[in-house]
Design an enzyme around this catalytic site. Structure first.
Site, PDB file in Angstrom:
ATOM      1  N   SER A  65      42.682  46.807  37.689  1.00 36.20           N
ATOM      2  CA  SER A  65      43.666  46.066  38.465  1.00 36.20           C
ATOM      3  C   SER A  65      44.877  46.961  38.733  1.00 36.20           C
ATOM      4  O   SER A  65      44.699  48.099  39.167  1.00 36.20           O
ATOM      5  CB  SER A  65      44.041  44.766  37.752  1.00 36.20           C
ATOM      6  OG  SER A  65      44.661  43.875  38.654  1.00 36.20           O
ATOM      7  N   ASP A 183      36.949  38.468  45.535  1.00 36.56           N
ATOM      8  CA  ASP A 183      38.240  38.484  44.843  1.00 36.56           C
ATOM      9  C   ASP A 183      39.156  37.364  45.328  1.00 36.56           C
ATOM     10  O   ASP A 183      39.424  37.245  46.517  1.00 36.56           O
ATOM     11  CB  ASP A 183      38.930  39.842  45.061  1.00 36.56           C
ATOM     12  CG  ASP A 183      39.912  40.176  43.951  1.00 36.56           C
ATOM     13  OD1 ASP A 183      40.715  39.293  43.589  1.00 36.56           O
ATOM     14  OD2 ASP A 183      39.882  41.323  43.467  1.00 36.56           O
ATOM     15  N   HIS A 239      37.856  38.878  40.697  1.00 35.05           N
ATOM     16  CA  HIS A 239      38.640  40.002  40.197  1.00 35.05           C
ATOM     17  C   HIS A 239      38.284  40.365  38.751  1.00 35.05           C
ATOM     18  O   HIS A 239      38.342  39.515  37.854  1.00 35.05           O
ATOM     19  CB  HIS A 239      40.129  39.659  40.292  1.00 35.05           C
ATOM     20  CG  HIS A 239      41.029  40.847  40.170  1.00 35.05           C
ATOM     21  ND1 HIS A 239      41.005  41.900  41.061  1.00 35.05           N
ATOM     22  CD2 HIS A 239      41.971  41.155  39.248  1.00 35.05           C
ATOM     23  CE1 HIS A 239      41.904  42.799  40.708  1.00 35.05           C
ATOM     24  NE2 HIS A 239      42.505  42.379  39.608  1.00 35.05           N
TER      25      HIS A 239
END
Length: 256
Positions: A65, A183, A239
């Site tokens: 991330s 995502d 994600h």
């Protein structure tokens, strides 16, 4: 990160893995991921890497991330010890313009962050004390972003060309970018492949090759692409959702 470290160590016996932590405890590390100036975090990581005797000959880096763009800043700013391969898993290299969900779904922190971003992502106070504001990229306020973003606009060469940043990034053997195809946390998801919204609106997106960053080759990404150094991987899932099998098949080869 402990889980990922175990995945790597199980398949590559004897490998040295440094799991970076910013702060003296897990709680501090989590707090710093929301509230500590990213430039200070990058300096801290550069210091940890420089002091680690196991890494002096070079290393491969893997960021998850926001850790993806933070480690890219390490590659650009701190060439010693040398980073060989950068693996960005869900990193937002052109920033974000939206905060639909946040890690852990701590509603109190999420709501506070949204409030701060709404009040003024590019005010000095918010920039200096909210990590997510430091890679907030408002396509409707490109001038504010270029002038006032204290982190992302700098590493993306939005205020001028730092030839050292370009040279250091181009020294990578591979730059791997993983995008999560379903995502719901990153807006827009194409930022994970260095794409973004077309300037002046927040509906249509463009891939990396259509951005000025690529066309003007501000970071050397065009040259890296032509040399086969850029790798774009897509994985089904939300994600940071991936299977061990996918990780072993697609990521592990870059660490061996």
């Amino acid at each position: 990160m402990g889980y990922v470290r175990n995945l790597v160590q199980r398949r590559i016996p004897g490998i040295y893995v440094l799991s970076l932590r910013i702060g003296s405890s897990l709680v501090q590390d989590v707090e710093n991921s929301f509230f500590m100036n990213v430039n200070d975090q990058v300096r801290e990581v550069c210091s940890q890497l420089a002091k680690d005797p196991h890494l002096q000959g070079g290393y491969n880096a893997m960021g998850f991330s926001q850790g993806g763009q933070f480690l890219r800043a390490v590659a650009q700013r701190c060439p010693s010890p040398p980073m060989f391969t950068l693996i960005s898993i869900g990193g937002q290299h052109q920033g974000v313009y939206g905060f639909p969900r946040c890690p852990g779904e701590s509603s109190q922190i999420c709501d506070w962050i949204r409030k701060m971003l709404d009040l003024g992502a590019y005010t000095q106070a918010v920039q200096e004390h909210l990590v997510q504001a430091q890679y907030w990229h408002d396509p409707l306020k490109e001038e504010d972003y270029r002038k006032k973003s204290i982190f992302l606009a700098d590493i993306n060469q939005e205020r001028g060309i730092n030839e050292t940043y370009k040279k250091n990034l181009m020294a990578l053997k591979k730059f791997v970018m993983v995008k999560f195809l379903n995502d719901t946390m990153v807006d827009p998801p194409i930022s994970e492949w260095f794409g973004f919204y077309k300037s002046g609106q927040a509906k249509d997106t463009i891939p990396l090759k259509e951005t000025l960053l690529y066309k003007e080759d501000r970071l050397g990404l065009q040259q890296m692409d032509k040399a086969g150094k850029l790798v774009f991987l897509g994985v089904e899932g939300d994600h940071l959702h991936f299977t061990e099998e996918w990780f072993y098949t697609h990521i592990l080869p870059f660490l061996q």
